[in-house]
Scaffold this motif. Structure first.
Motif, short mmCIF file in Angstrom:
data_model
loop_
_atom_site.label_atom_id
_atom_site.label_comp_id
_atom_site.label_asym_id
_atom_site.label_seq_id
_atom_site.Cartn_x
_atom_site.Cartn_y
_atom_site.Cartn_z
N ALA A 124 0.39 -0.91 0.39
CA ALA A 124 0.21 0.25 -0.20
C ALA A 124 0.92 1.55 -0.40
CB ALA A 124 -1.30 -0.24 1.27
N ARG A 125 1.99 0.96 0.59
CA ARG A 125 2.79 2.73 0.70
C ARG A 125 3.10 2.61 -0.36
NH1 ARG A 125 4.96 3.86 5.99
NH2 ARG A 125 4.49 2.74 7.62
N GLN A 126 3.46 1.46 -1.30
CA GLN A 126 4.11 1.79 -2.41
C GLN A 126 3.42 2.39 -3.94
OE1 GLN A 126 5.62 -2.03 -3.77
NE2 GLN A 126 6.55 -1.40 -5.84
N ALA A 127 2.17 1.78 -3.45
CA ALA A 127 1.20 2.02 -4.20
C ALA A 127 0.82 3.78 -4.34
CB ALA A 127 -0.30 1.52 -4.11
N LEU A 128 0.84 3.95 -3.28
CA LEU A 128 0.12 4.86 -2.90
C LEU A 128 1.66 6.27 -2.55
CD1 LEU A 128 -1.26 4.86 0.56
CD2 LEU A 128 -2.73 5.57 -2.04
N ALA A 129 3.33 5.94 -2.82
CA ALA A 129 3.97 7.35 -2.74
C ALA A 129 3.72 8.12 -3.46
CB ALA A 129 5.08 6.08 -3.29
N GLY A 130 4.31 8.84 -3.76
CA GLY A 130 4.15 10.36 -4.59
C GLY A 130 2.66 10.35 -5.56
N ARG A 131 1.43 9.46 -5.13
CA ARG A 131 0.44 9.57 -5.81
C ARG A 131 -0.46 10.89 -5.10
NH1 ARG A 131 -0.73 4.43 -8.52
NH2 ARG A 131 -1.62 5.97 -9.69
N CYS A 132 -1.32 11.80 -5.62
CA CYS A 132 -2.16 11.90 -5.53
C CYS A 132 -3.19 11.85 -4.79
CB CYS A 132 -2.60 13.79 -6.01
SG CYS A 132 -3.50 14.92 -5.51
N VAL A 133 -4.12 11.67 -3.80
CA VAL A 133 -5.26 11.35 -3.96
C VAL A 133 -5.49 12.74 -2.95
CG1 VAL A 133 -6.56 9.68 -2.20
CG2 VAL A 133 -4.87 9.11 -2.96
#
Length: 158
Positions: free
Chosen positions: A57-66
């Motif tokens: 989950a950390r990898q998927a979220l890293a640097g991505r705007c939600v």
């Protein structure tokens, strides 16, 4: 062109006579900068979620705007996961995922009263953008459980 304030549903318990005032307040809140509430939510998520996030989950979220939108308050926050935790997303970052729901739906989700699938199928929660990222978030929240569990009410003292 449709009325931009039409989406501001009246929160439960608010008398209908306050609907015009509620729409005006929401329209004003919607125009405010997203950085202050994004910063507050980032700190809260660092406290209740960051240590519980699995590596995928950390990898998927890293640097991505939600982007999260709270429709009945006109509130919008934009976050991303940085190396040291959650941070407000840059002002011009395009959201990879946008989640839109009334405040009561977010609260039900945080407390574990409802799961994201139910809210999605009831159209109480709408996700737009990267569906794979949305599924990672949904599965992570399902696995972690409630982020804000209900506390048992204390017995009245005599």
């Amino acid at each position: 062109m449709s009325d931009p304030t039409a989406e501001f549903a009246l929160p439960p318990g608010l008398p209908p006579v306050l609907a015009p005032l509620h729409r005006r307040v929401c329209a004003l809140v919607e125009r405010l900068p997203v950085q202050p509430p994004s910063f507050v939510l980032a700190r809260a998520l660092d406290h209740v979620l960051l240590d519980r996030l699995p590596a995928d989950a950390r990898q998927a979220l890293a640097g991505r705007c939600v982007e999260l939108r709270v429709t009945d308050f006109g509130l919008r926050v934009r976050l991303q996961l940085g190396p040291a935790g959650f941070v407000p997303a840059p002002a011009r970052a395009e959201p990879a995922l946008r989640i839109t729901a009334p405040g009561s739906s977010y609260l039900r989700l945080l407390r574990g009263d409802d799961d994201p699938d139910r809210l999605f199928f009831e159209r109480a929660l709408v996700m737009e953008g990267d569906t794979e990222l949305g599924l990672v978030l949904k599965n992570t929240l399902d696995a972690i459980g409630p982020l804000w569990p209900r506390r048992p009410m204390a017995a009245p003292t005599r």
